[in-house]
Design an enzyme around this catalytic site. Structure first.
Site, PDB file in Angstrom:
ATOM      1  CB  SER A  31     -22.522 -35.341 -11.748  1.00  0.00           C
ATOM      2  OG  SER A  31     -21.562 -34.392 -12.171  1.00  0.00           O
ATOM      3  CE  LYS A  32     -22.858 -40.518 -18.906  1.00  0.00           C
ATOM      4  NZ  LYS A  32     -22.623 -41.833 -18.439  1.00  0.00           N
ATOM      5  NE  ARG A  33     -22.979 -30.854 -15.240  1.00  0.00           N
ATOM      6  CZ  ARG A  33     -23.013 -30.050 -14.206  1.00  0.00           C
ATOM      7  NH1 ARG A  33     -22.187 -29.044 -14.113  1.00  0.00           N
ATOM      8  NH2 ARG A  33     -23.894 -30.239 -13.240  1.00  0.00           N
TER       9      ARG A  33
END
Ligand code: GLU
Length: 486
Positions: free
Chosen positions: A256-258
């Protein structure tokens, strides 16, 4: 009868950017098609108008073009990248939906969003495993339906899923997958705006485009039973399904982008080579059954097969990507690196300077074992482009002695006597000066490296000196003496 050649498709929804997982799906489809002499089609699934992002299709095509993945077919054949756009095919989906309605395999539903919301809440209270439409509208009479349509009541068309049946299919990667129809909702096929949902458009197009193999991410696995029902309802032959494993971060959370970048364009912007990214992505779920990790695209095409794609989630390991970038960059012909380096220079503080090819090629030659990215030719060895402005503190402490300035001055005098010196001439001159002072060569080499580069690491000092040349070397020695002698 000969088996038809495979036809596969990459069918992204233009939601903004190409995800690394999307690149993997596109790549596996491409490798499979090329390996099997088949065809790969690009189809843009843009029927979800709420999620549509302006410029996303162009962005997607630009990123795919950069990656080197090419497509064989589109509506305006000629250009490789003329994708099918589902938004231009609405009447086709509407027609096929009507066919299902006429056979009672789909039905009009006029329920309001409020009713559906209430239904959902009730089902939640009852702790039902999943909210499902209760088929209320399935029992409307023909007359009631006509009246509602004529009075302009908004409607959707739903799939009529029969209860108490099993749906199954054989996935190349996951073997037999089974679902109960009791767990399948009466999926909306056509929305109130006349657009099809993903499920309907996807199946209709896969059929019309004669897709033989559907290769896509595991996140679509739960949609597949609906698709199987649609194939059965239409009486169409099903394609072979292959659901690719999920992608994880190193801590096993979903990619994920996180935790880092997930957009291909971000990696491109950071200076990753398409060859490295493609190589890396190819290994996210596939290997040839050995330890080999370095691949060029041709070998991937030659070796790829779906039966070597594994089920288990694949871990995105940035260190491996960096290593692959290093390996691919190292193997590139110097002339190609030269072009890339020129582009980097144009975008750097050195954009105004004119370096000739021979000068840059020498730098490439001595630095190629030391850089992972092209821009590192500039950041890691900025001393080839400017006089060092600072001298690395730690290195100075260790390497700059009380007599360094004096020794360097003699070395400089010696260098100045040289005529068009080669790398070996500098080395010889330094050796002789060391003998003359009856001291260790290191007492010259380390301060000389400080003078010309400012840092303690890098290619051989004679390489640096011979690349920047005698005048520049002498001038840098003068500078360091001025700055550091007390
Ligand atoms: N439009 C879907 C996506 O965005 C396609 C999934 C499929 O390949 O069927 O990935």
């Amino acid at each position: 009868m000969n088996k038809p050649l495979p036809r596969v498709r990459f069918a992204p929804s233009p939601t903004g950017f190409l995800h690394i997982g999307g690149l993997r799906t596109a790549l596996y489809n491409f490798l499979f098609a090329k390996n099997q002499n088949g065809k790969i089609i690009l189809r843009i699934e843009d029927t979800d108008r709420k999620r549509f992002v302006d410029g996303a299709v162009e962005n997607l095509i630009d990123t795919l073009t950069w990656s080197g993945i090419t497509f064989d077919e589109g509506p305006n054949v000629g250009g490789n990248f003329a994708p099918y756009l589902q938004s231009e095919r609405l009447s086709i989906y509407q027609e096929f939906t009507q066919k299902l309605v006429s056979e009672n395999k789909a039905y009009y539903c006029f329920c309001t969003p409020e009713r559906l919301e209430n239904l959902r809440e009730e089902q939640q209270k009852l702790k039902l495993p999943q909210a499902k439409y209760d088929k209320l509208c399935l029992y409307l009479s023909k007359k009631e339906i006509e009246e509602k349509i004529n009075s302009g009541t908004t409607y959707v068309i739903r799939l009529n899923v029969l209860p108490d049946q099993k749906v199954f299919f054989d996935d190349v990667i996951r073997d037999r997958v089974e679902f109960e129809t009791n767990n399948i909702d009466d999926q909306v096929l056509l929305k109130s705006d006349g657009f099809p949902t993903y499920h309907l458009a996807n199946v209709v197009d896969d059929h019309l485009m004669e897709i033989t193999h559907v290769i896509r991410g595991e996140e679509w696995l739960s949609s597949t039973p609906k698709h199987i029902l649609l194939y059965e309802y239409f009486g169409w032959m099903k394609p072979v399904f292959a659901h690719l494993p999920l992608l994880f971060n190193t801590d096993k959370s979903k990619l994920s982008k996180r935790q880092g970048d997930v957009a291909v364009e971000d990696y491109r912007a950071k200076g990753y080579l398409k060859e490295a990214l493609i190589n890396f992505v190819a290994l996210l779920g596939w290997n040839f059954g050995d330890d080999k990790e370095f691949y060029e695209i041709d070998e991937l095409i030659q070796k790829f097969s779906l039966d070597r794609v594994h089920k288990a989630g694949a871990v995105f390991n940035i260190e491996k990507l960096n290593w692959l970038n290093f390996e691919h960059l190292k193997r590139k012909p110097d002339t190609e690196v030269l072009k890339m380096l020129r582009t980097e220079l144009e975008n750097s503080e050195f954009s105004k300077s004119n370096y000739d090819d021979a000068y840059l090629l020498k730098i490439i030659n001595v630095m190629k074992e030391r850089v992972t990215f092209v821009y590192e030719y500039i950041t890691k060895s900025s001393y080839f482009f400017k006089t060092p402005e600072v001298y690395e503190e730690q290195n100075l402490k260790k390497r700059w002695k009380d007599d360094s300035a004096e020794l360097l001055k003699s070395l400089k005098d010696k260098f100045q006597t040289l005529v068009a010196p080669s790398k070996e001439d500098y080395e010889k001159a330094l050796d002789e000066t060391a003998i003359q002072f009856n001291t260790n060569k290191g007492n010259f080499i380390h301060p000389l490296r400080i003078a010309v580069s400012g840092v303690g690491e890098g290619p051989g000092v004679y390489d640096i000196v011979s690349i920047i040349g005698k005048d520049e070397t002498v001038s840098r020695i003068n500078t360091v003496i001025n700055k550091l002698s007390k």
